[in-house]
Design a protein around this motif. Structure first.
Motif, mmCIF file in Angstrom:
data_model
loop_
_atom_site.group_PDB
_atom_site.id
_atom_site.type_symbol
_atom_site.label_atom_id
_atom_site.label_comp_id
_atom_site.label_asym_id
_atom_site.label_seq_id
_atom_site.Cartn_x
_atom_site.Cartn_y
_atom_site.Cartn_z
ATOM 1 N N MET A 313 0.809 -1.221 0.000
ATOM 2 C CA MET A 313 0.000 0.000 0.000
ATOM 3 C C MET A 313 0.845 1.275 0.000
ATOM 4 O O MET A 313 0.399 2.317 -0.459
ATOM 5 C CB MET A 313 -0.954 -0.002 1.202
ATOM 6 N N ASN A 314 2.061 1.189 0.513
ATOM 7 C CA ASN A 314 2.936 2.363 0.534
ATOM 8 C C ASN A 314 3.730 2.522 -0.757
ATOM 9 O O ASN A 314 4.605 3.384 -0.870
ATOM 10 C CB ASN A 314 3.881 2.300 1.730
ATOM 11 N N GLY A 315 3.433 1.663 -1.748
ATOM 12 C CA GLY A 315 4.103 1.741 -3.034
ATOM 13 C C GLY A 315 5.360 0.907 -3.150
ATOM 14 O O GLY A 315 5.894 0.718 -4.250
ATOM 15 N N GLN A 316 5.846 0.394 -2.030
ATOM 16 C CA GLN A 316 7.069 -0.417 -2.041
ATOM 17 C C GLN A 316 6.813 -1.775 -2.688
ATOM 18 O O GLN A 316 5.748 -2.377 -2.520
ATOM 19 C CB GLN A 316 7.583 -0.605 -0.613
ATOM 20 N N GLU A 317 7.792 -2.271 -3.446
ATOM 21 C CA GLU A 317 7.707 -3.596 -4.054
ATOM 22 C C GLU A 317 8.780 -4.510 -3.473
ATOM 23 O O GLU A 317 9.896 -4.066 -3.182
ATOM 24 C CB GLU A 317 7.886 -3.509 -5.576
ATOM 25 N N LYS A 318 8.419 -5.777 -3.308
ATOM 26 C CA LYS A 318 9.391 -6.766 -2.844
ATOM 27 C C LYS A 318 9.233 -8.030 -3.672
ATOM 28 O O LYS A 318 8.129 -8.373 -4.115
ATOM 29 C CB LYS A 318 9.183 -7.087 -1.356
ATOM 30 N N GLU A 319 10.335 -8.736 -3.852
ATOM 31 C CA GLU A 319 10.307 -9.984 -4.609
ATOM 32 C C GLU A 319 10.123 -11.178 -3.673
ATOM 33 O O GLU A 319 10.691 -11.217 -2.575
ATOM 34 C CB GLU A 319 11.605 -10.148 -5.406
ATOM 35 N N PHE A 320 9.322 -12.145 -4.126
ATOM 36 C CA PHE A 320 9.081 -13.369 -3.357
ATOM 37 C C PHE A 320 9.061 -14.565 -4.297
ATOM 38 O O PHE A 320 8.703 -14.449 -5.475
ATOM 39 C CB PHE A 320 7.750 -13.287 -2.596
ATOM 40 N N ASP A 321 9.432 -15.708 -3.744
ATOM 41 C CA ASP A 321 9.403 -16.942 -4.531
ATOM 42 C C ASP A 321 8.055 -17.645 -4.433
ATOM 43 O O ASP A 321 7.639 -18.333 -5.370
ATOM 44 C CB ASP A 321 10.503 -17.894 -4.039
ATOM 45 N N SER A 322 7.383 -17.483 -3.284
ATOM 46 C CA SER A 322 6.089 -18.138 -3.050
ATOM 47 C C SER A 322 5.221 -17.231 -2.186
ATOM 48 O O SER A 322 5.731 -16.376 -1.450
ATOM 49 C CB SER A 322 6.263 -19.486 -2.343
ATOM 50 N N ILE A 323 3.912 -17.450 -2.277
ATOM 51 C CA ILE A 323 2.952 -16.696 -1.463
ATOM 52 C C ILE A 323 2.012 -17.683 -0.783
ATOM 53 O O ILE A 323 1.449 -18.573 -1.434
ATOM 54 C CB ILE A 323 2.143 -15.705 -2.317
ATOM 55 N N ILE A 324 1.865 -17.531 0.527
ATOM 56 C CA ILE A 324 0.957 -18.398 1.297
ATOM 57 C C ILE A 324 -0.128 -17.529 1.915
ATOM 58 O O ILE A 324 0.153 -16.532 2.576
ATOM 59 C CB ILE A 324 1.732 -19.168 2.390
ATOM 60 N N LEU A 325 -1.366 -17.917 1.698
ATOM 61 C CA LEU A 325 -2.519 -17.169 2.192
ATOM 62 C C LEU A 325 -3.010 -17.787 3.497
ATOM 63 O O LEU A 325 -3.668 -18.833 3.499
ATOM 64 C CB LEU A 325 -3.641 -17.174 1.143
ATOM 65 N N ALA A 326 -2.666 -17.147 4.601
ATOM 66 C CA ALA A 326 -3.129 -17.591 5.924
ATOM 67 C C ALA A 326 -4.353 -16.762 6.280
ATOM 68 O O ALA A 326 -4.376 -16.030 7.276
ATOM 69 C CB ALA A 326 -2.018 -17.433 6.953
ATOM 70 N N THR A 327 -5.366 -16.877 5.447
ATOM 71 C CA THR A 327 -6.530 -15.986 5.508
ATOM 72 C C THR A 327 -7.779 -16.647 6.088
ATOM 73 O O THR A 327 -8.876 -16.103 5.972
ATOM 74 C CB THR A 327 -6.826 -15.425 4.106
ATOM 75 N N GLY A 328 -7.609 -17.804 6.696
ATOM 76 C CA GLY A 328 -8.695 -18.395 7.471
ATOM 77 C C GLY A 328 -9.729 -19.166 6.678
ATOM 78 O O GLY A 328 -9.544 -19.487 5.498
ATOM 79 N N TYR A 329 -10.826 -19.432 7.375
ATOM 80 C CA TYR A 329 -11.908 -20.251 6.832
ATOM 81 C C TYR A 329 -13.250 -19.575 7.081
ATOM 82 O O TYR A 329 -13.340 -18.600 7.828
ATOM 83 C CB TYR A 329 -11.903 -21.635 7.495
ATOM 84 N N LYS A 330 -14.290 -20.123 6.471
ATOM 85 C CA LYS A 330 -15.631 -19.592 6.652
ATOM 86 C C LYS A 330 -16.647 -20.725 6.631
ATOM 87 O O LYS A 330 -16.368 -21.845 6.173
ATOM 88 C CB LYS A 330 -15.965 -18.585 5.555
ATOM 89 N N SER A 331 -17.842 -20.426 7.090
ATOM 90 C CA SER A 331 -18.965 -21.367 7.033
ATOM 91 C C SER A 331 -19.458 -21.488 5.592
ATOM 92 O O SER A 331 -19.404 -20.533 4.822
ATOM 93 C CB SER A 331 -20.099 -20.859 7.930
ATOM 94 N N ASN A 332 -19.928 -22.680 5.227
ATOM 95 C CA ASN A 332 -20.503 -22.864 3.889
ATOM 96 C C ASN A 332 -22.013 -23.076 3.920
ATOM 97 O O ASN A 332 -22.630 -23.415 2.898
ATOM 98 C CB ASN A 332 -19.829 -24.038 3.170
ATOM 99 N N VAL A 333 -22.626 -22.871 5.078
ATOM 100 C CA VAL A 333 -24.062 -23.143 5.243
ATOM 101 C C VAL A 333 -24.939 -22.415 4.222
ATOM 102 O O VAL A 333 -25.878 -23.017 3.674
ATOM 103 C CB VAL A 333 -24.512 -22.817 6.686
ATOM 104 N N PRO A 334 -24.678 -21.135 3.910
ATOM 105 C CA PRO A 334 -25.566 -20.442 2.959
ATOM 106 C C PRO A 334 -25.619 -21.076 1.575
ATOM 107 O O PRO A 334 -26.562 -20.823 0.820
ATOM 108 C CB PRO A 334 -24.959 -19.031 2.882
ATOM 109 N N THR A 335 -24.627 -21.890 1.222
ATOM 110 C CA THR A 335 -24.611 -22.485 -0.111
ATOM 111 C C THR A 335 -25.561 -23.667 -0.252
ATOM 112 O O THR A 335 -25.895 -24.057 -1.377
ATOM 113 C CB THR A 335 -23.190 -22.946 -0.492
ATOM 114 N N TRP A 336 -26.023 -24.242 0.882
ATOM 115 C CA TRP A 336 -26.861 -25.436 0.759
ATOM 116 C C TRP A 336 -28.115 -25.439 1.632
ATOM 117 O O TRP A 336 -29.065 -26.162 1.327
ATOM 118 C CB TRP A 336 -26.038 -26.704 1.039
ATOM 119 N N LEU A 337 -28.166 -24.658 2.694
ATOM 120 C CA LEU A 337 -29.368 -24.617 3.540
ATOM 121 C C LEU A 337 -30.337 -23.592 2.968
ATOM 122 O O LEU A 337 -30.036 -22.400 2.936
ATOM 123 C CB LEU A 337 -28.993 -24.272 4.976
#
Length: 409
Positions: A313-337
């Motif tokens: 967001m500050n405009g800075q760029e960095k190089e990475f070899d891999s990206i891991i998304l530790a962004t959690g989980y959610k309920s799936n109830v609305p898709t079937w109930l």
């Protein structure tokens, strides 16, 4: 909507629906197993439908190798059967899976696997639950898919450009796959912290994005479980005061985490957990690696993914070899109930704890308390007690159903 009786009369060898003796339980994780065991203890049969090929599929297929229970085992037991005495204080992933398999065997719980529920709807006094190849019908439906049914994968611009792998923690197994790599870890909850620690221990170079505030507490304080201390204090002191005590002790033990880029929320850890479900991070070693500089904390959010890394967001760029998304989980109830206003659009019960376990028309939920396995156990006991009373007075309905449709036992 056609009846099972009509289908059976037309083609008795290929009827695609049946009446379930007792409740239908959706989900064979800890919540579903606990509900089935408690019902069985009352002499009430049930049927678990599970979309995967095993019990506790989240634990077996979507967790990293180094995972251990974050709380002592006495706070993670399912009803009616504790952990083996020789298990350590914090059982490993494989030990917890072994415990659940033994639990299912002990209570003769045999889920129907590879049954992905496509819809569940209340119709004419019954719950009709459809999978890809069958329709199950019951007076009662127990939603046991839990708060963590599906990975949350954020949409970040440029992800398709990145040359390296991008994966959610549900696919992460070990840091050995990322040895000597620069890895961007997006998220700073328990998963983000532990994955970063695991990467560090395999000679990777993790950069952990900490965009939001987070409570970090020691897993233990002076030899006692932090969670156990909190539970004991809550018996005598108001919640806000307990939070203040925990934060004071945490500061004494860990120091000021704000100076590390880990800003604390204004709301205390227990109050925040109860209100939003956001769990405090229980430190198992990541904090010392942050202090040493081996885990880099990035306080700027990711603006976009580039071909070779990320722009912040500050405009800075960095190089990475891999990206891991530790962004959690959610309920799936609305898709079937379907046709049910008991749940929010996010798939959580609208009724807060401790009354979130029971809806109307024979609908129940287990594992949606935001209070971990302790909440699951409490739900399961309440549900079984309630259904057992109805089961005893429901003999006429069961006899009527027996004469009209195919019975699944």
């Amino acid at each position: 909507m056609g009846s099972c009786k009509e289908n059976h009369q037309e083609n008795p060898q290929q009827s695609n629906c049946g009446f379930v003796q007792g409740p239908i339980i959706v989900g064979a994780g800890p919540s579903g197993l606990a509900a089935a065991a408690c019902l069985s203890n009352h002499g009430v049969p049930s049927l678990i439908l599970e979309k995967s090929d095993c019990i506790a599929s989240l634990w077996q297929h979507k967790t990293y190798d180094r995972l251990k229970l974050h709380l002592p085992k006495q706070f993670c037991e399912l009803p009616l059967m504790g952990f083996p005495e020789d298990f350590p204080r914090y059982p490993t992933k494989s030990q917890f899976v072994s415990y659940m398999e033994t639990y299912a065997s002990h209570f003769s719980i045999k889920p129907k696997f590879n049954q992905a529920v496509q819809s569940a709807e209340f119709d004419s006094g019954f719950w009709r639950v459809k999978t890809q190849d069958f329709e199950y019908i019951s007076k009662w439906l127990i939603v046991a898919t839990g708060e963590n049914a599906e990975p949350v994968v954020p949409e970040i611009g440029g992800m398709e450009k990145f040359q390296g792998p991008i994966l959610h923690t549900s696919l992460y197994k070990s840091g050995s796959d990322f040895r000597n790599q620069r890895v961007l870890v997006v998220g700073c909850g328990n998963s983000g912290m532990e994955v970063s620690l695991d990467l560090c221990r395999h000679n990777a170079n993790p950069h952990m994005v900490v965009r939001n505030t987070v409570h970090v507490l020691p897993r233990e304080m002076f030899g006692f479980s932090t969670f156990g201390i909190a539970m004991a204090l809550l018996k005598w002191l108001p919640l806000k005061l307990v939070d203040k005590v925990l934060l004071l002790l945490a500061t004494i033990i860990l120091g000021n985490t704000d100076q590390l880029g880990l800003r604390r929320p204004k709301t205390g850890p227990i109050e925040l957990k109860n209100a939003t479900g956001k769990t405090p991070v229980l430190d198992v070693g990541a904090l010392s690696q942050i202090k040493s500089g081996k885990i880099k904390v990035v306080v700027e959010g990711v603006k976009e993914i580039t071909r070779n890394g990320a722009r912040f967001m500050n405009g800075q760029e960095k190089e990475f070899d891999s990206i891991i998304l530790a962004t959690g989980y959610k309920s799936n109830v609305p898709t079937w109930l379907k046709g049910c206003d008991f749940f929010t659009k996010e798939g959580m019960p609208k009724t807060p704890f401790p009354d979130c376990w029971k809806g109307s028309e024979g609908l129940y939920t287990v594992g949606f308390t935001r209070r971990g396995l302790l909440g699951t156990a409490s739900n399961a006991v309440e549900i079984a007690n309630d259904i057992a009373q109805l089961w005893k007075t429901n003999k006429d309905c069961r006899s009527s159903c027996n004469s009209h449709i195919i019975i699944l036992k």
